[in-house]
Design a protein around this motif. Structure first.
Motif, PDB file in Angstrom:
ATOM      1  N   TYR A 185      -1.675  80.246  55.354  1.00 41.86           N
ATOM      2  CA  TYR A 185      -0.282  80.321  55.776  1.00 41.86           C
ATOM      3  C   TYR A 185       0.139  79.029  56.471  1.00 41.86           C
ATOM      4  O   TYR A 185       1.205  78.467  56.175  1.00 41.86           O
ATOM      5  CB  TYR A 185      -0.061  81.507  56.703  1.00 41.86           C
ATOM      6  N   ALA A 206       2.782  84.307  49.587  1.00 41.19           N
ATOM      7  CA  ALA A 206       3.538  84.606  48.370  1.00 41.19           C
ATOM      8  C   ALA A 206       4.940  85.085  48.704  1.00 41.19           C
ATOM      9  O   ALA A 206       5.908  84.735  48.022  1.00 41.19           O
ATOM     10  CB  ALA A 206       2.801  85.661  47.547  1.00 41.19           C
ATOM     11  N   ARG A 207       5.065  85.859  49.771  1.00 36.55           N
ATOM     12  CA  ARG A 207       6.385  86.353  50.191  1.00 36.55           C
ATOM     13  C   ARG A 207       7.297  85.201  50.577  1.00 36.55           C
ATOM     14  O   ARG A 207       8.445  85.119  50.142  1.00 36.55           O
ATOM     15  CB  ARG A 207       6.211  87.306  51.370  1.00 36.55           C
ATOM     16  N   PRO A 245       9.623  90.600  44.402  1.00 38.92           N
ATOM     17  CA  PRO A 245       8.345  91.221  44.768  1.00 38.92           C
ATOM     18  C   PRO A 245       7.277  90.163  45.020  1.00 38.92           C
ATOM     19  O   PRO A 245       7.196  89.158  44.313  1.00 38.92           O
ATOM     20  CB  PRO A 245       8.007  92.083  43.542  1.00 38.92           C
ATOM     21  N   ALA A 246       6.468  90.403  46.035  1.00 40.20           N
ATOM     22  CA  ALA A 246       5.397  89.465  46.371  1.00 40.20           C
ATOM     23  C   ALA A 246       4.384  90.180  47.245  1.00 40.20           C
ATOM     24  O   ALA A 246       4.728  91.064  48.031  1.00 40.20           O
ATOM     25  CB  ALA A 246       5.950  88.239  47.097  1.00 40.20           C
ATOM     26  N   LYS A 247       3.125  89.791  47.117  1.00 42.97           N
ATOM     27  CA  LYS A 247       2.055  90.361  47.929  1.00 42.97           C
ATOM     28  C   LYS A 247       1.440  89.258  48.775  1.00 42.97           C
ATOM     29  O   LYS A 247       1.040  88.230  48.259  1.00 42.97           O
ATOM     30  CB  LYS A 247       0.984  90.995  47.036  1.00 42.97           C
ATOM     31  N   GLY A 248       1.400  89.512  50.061  1.00 42.82           N
ATOM     32  CA  GLY A 248       0.837  88.529  50.964  1.00 42.82           C
ATOM     33  C   GLY A 248       1.901  87.649  51.589  1.00 42.82           C
ATOM     34  O   GLY A 248       2.972  87.444  51.023  1.00 42.82           O
ATOM     35  N   ARG A 249       1.578  87.136  52.773  1.00 44.46           N
ATOM     36  CA  ARG A 249       2.556  86.388  53.554  1.00 44.46           C
ATOM     37  C   ARG A 249       2.983  85.099  52.860  1.00 44.46           C
ATOM     38  O   ARG A 249       4.164  84.758  52.810  1.00 44.46           O
ATOM     39  CB  ARG A 249       1.958  86.077  54.924  1.00 44.46           C
ATOM     40  N   ASP A 290      15.077  89.166  47.454  1.00 45.55           N
ATOM     41  CA  ASP A 290      13.889  89.950  47.798  1.00 45.55           C
ATOM     42  C   ASP A 290      12.995  90.149  46.582  1.00 45.55           C
ATOM     43  O   ASP A 290      12.756  91.283  46.146  1.00 45.55           O
ATOM     44  CB  ASP A 290      14.310  91.303  48.377  1.00 45.55           C
ATOM     45  N   SER A 313       8.159  83.002  47.475  1.00 48.52           N
ATOM     46  CA  SER A 313       9.092  83.639  46.546  1.00 48.52           C
ATOM     47  C   SER A 313      10.498  83.690  47.126  1.00 48.52           C
ATOM     48  O   SER A 313      11.489  83.506  46.412  1.00 48.52           O
ATOM     49  CB  SER A 313       8.620  85.050  46.177  1.00 48.52           C
TER      50      SER A 313
END
Length: 376
Positions: free
Chosen positions: A128, A64-65, A58-62, A56, A68
């Motif tokens: 995406y 990047a999530r 850290p990431a911002k946005g779909r 898990d 990562s």
């Protein structure tokens, strides 16, 4: 045998997650040591007896999530000393990919057919979709990929068509169904009590839809077809979570069927409705092989579904179901009418279509595939 299964997140109403829970439980009973690589999971069946590796970052946005998580999962696969790595996400480098969510390229093609010019442009520019397509392409081309588990022949054929994967790498293993839990006896236990609780007469014909993602699974078309049916003794039950739930309720009202349509929202336990229903309906725009359709057949319900659904492979036309073209409202209305007045489809015919899809059979197929991939 040391197995890692990769699934990013848990949705308690998701068919893919339920497959993972069932598969892990069945594999553990066969003596496999199973680890789940995930961002988060709260499935009751995973609280003991399994290892969980949390990825898990850290990431911002779909985008990047997802990127990562894929990178973290790739590290966990490399360092875990696993005999088998099976991804349920599009992660390049896995040994086995289970295409439970289907082929993203195929889904986008189907979506383009029903969108206008601006909608199609939006799909092509969406970051995406661009990321998922790139990940899907890289995964299918990666030298580490030795096998793909397809949950329908439809998915197998799409992978060949879009990515040219060798057919010997593609293994059709259908989702297992708990045939003792999902059984025609549910009608005896629940039909009268559930109907009485919702003011539905015993002689009314109940059409049941179960699924999340109303646009993709054809709820607007189902409401339109049900409105055209115009049968006073029919009821439509919509079970599922969706951000457009209120919009679909308004549509039912506009079509004049609000008094004959019930939106239950998400339910942890759908079995009582399987027992209360007469026919299962899933006119989906794209569905690799939904658990809900297989569960409905196991409960003895004939199913109405579309040509874009993997579960159509179990339909014997007119005997245990009907198959209609995607978004053909007139054909869907005709299928509803067929089961409204027909007694030709029996509970036995529905049940027999999936009688071989037990959890044990699924586990044995998976273990057989795993053993074939291990060093001799």
């Amino acid at each position: 045998m040391k197995i890692a299964v990769i699934r990013q997140r848990y949705n308690p109403f998701g068919g893919a997650e339920r497959f993972v829970e069932r598969a892990l439980g069945a594999l553990a009973q066969e003596g496999a040591e199973v680890s789940l690589i995930t961002r988060s999971w709260q499935g009751a069946e995973l609280r003991e007896g399994f290892h969980t590796l949390i990825c898990d970052p850290p990431a911002k946005g779909r985008v990047a999530r997802d990127r990562s998580f894929a990178q973290c999962a790739q590290t966990a696969m490399a360092e875990g000393g696993f005999d088998i790595t099976q991804a349920h996400e599009r992660i390049p480098g896995c040994m086995i990919f289970r295409a439970g969510d289907g082929v993203h390229a195929a889904w986008l093609d189907r979506l383009r057919r029903v969108r206008g010019p601006l909608g199609r442009l939006g799909l092509s520019l969406n970051p995406y979709h661009r990321y998922v397509l790139a990940a899907e392409r890289a995964m299918f081309a990666h030298p580490n990929l030795r096998a793909v588990i397809c949950n329908s022949r439809m998915v197998r054929d799409e992978i060949i068509h879009y990515y040219g994967v060798a057919e010997e790498k593609l293994h059709v293993i259908y989702n297992g169904v708990d045939l003792d839990t999902f059984h025609p006896d549910l009608a005896t236990r629940h039909r009268h009590t559930v109907r009485a609780a919702h003011g539905i007469d015993d002689d009314a014909h109940v059409f049941l839809f179960v699924g999340s993602g109303f646009e993709r699974k054809g709820v607007p078309q189902l409401l339109a077809a049900f409105a055209r049916l115009g049968a006073a003794n029919a009821r439509l039950i919509i079970v599922g979570a969706d951000r457009k739930l209120d919009a679909m309720r308004r549509l039912a009202s506009q079509l004049g069927i609000a008094d004959r349509t019930l939106f239950t929202g998400p339910l942890q336990d759908v079995k009582p409705w399987y027992g209360a229903a007469d026919t299962f309906v899933l006119p989906t725009l794209y569905d690799p092989c939904p658990n809900a359709a297989l569960e409905a057949l196991a409960c003895g319900l004939p199913i109405i579904t579309s040509t874009a659904c993997g579960a159509a492979e179990f339909v014997r036309e007119g005997k245990n179901g009907r198959i209609v073209a995607v978004q053909d409202i007139e054909a869907l209305m005709g299928a509803l009418a067929h089961f409204l007045g027909s007694k030709t489809a029996t509970r036995d015919a529905a049940r027999m279509a999936i009688h071989s899809l037990s959890l044990t059979a699924m586990a044995q197929q998976l273990l057989g595939l795993y053993r074939s991939l291990l060093p001799k």
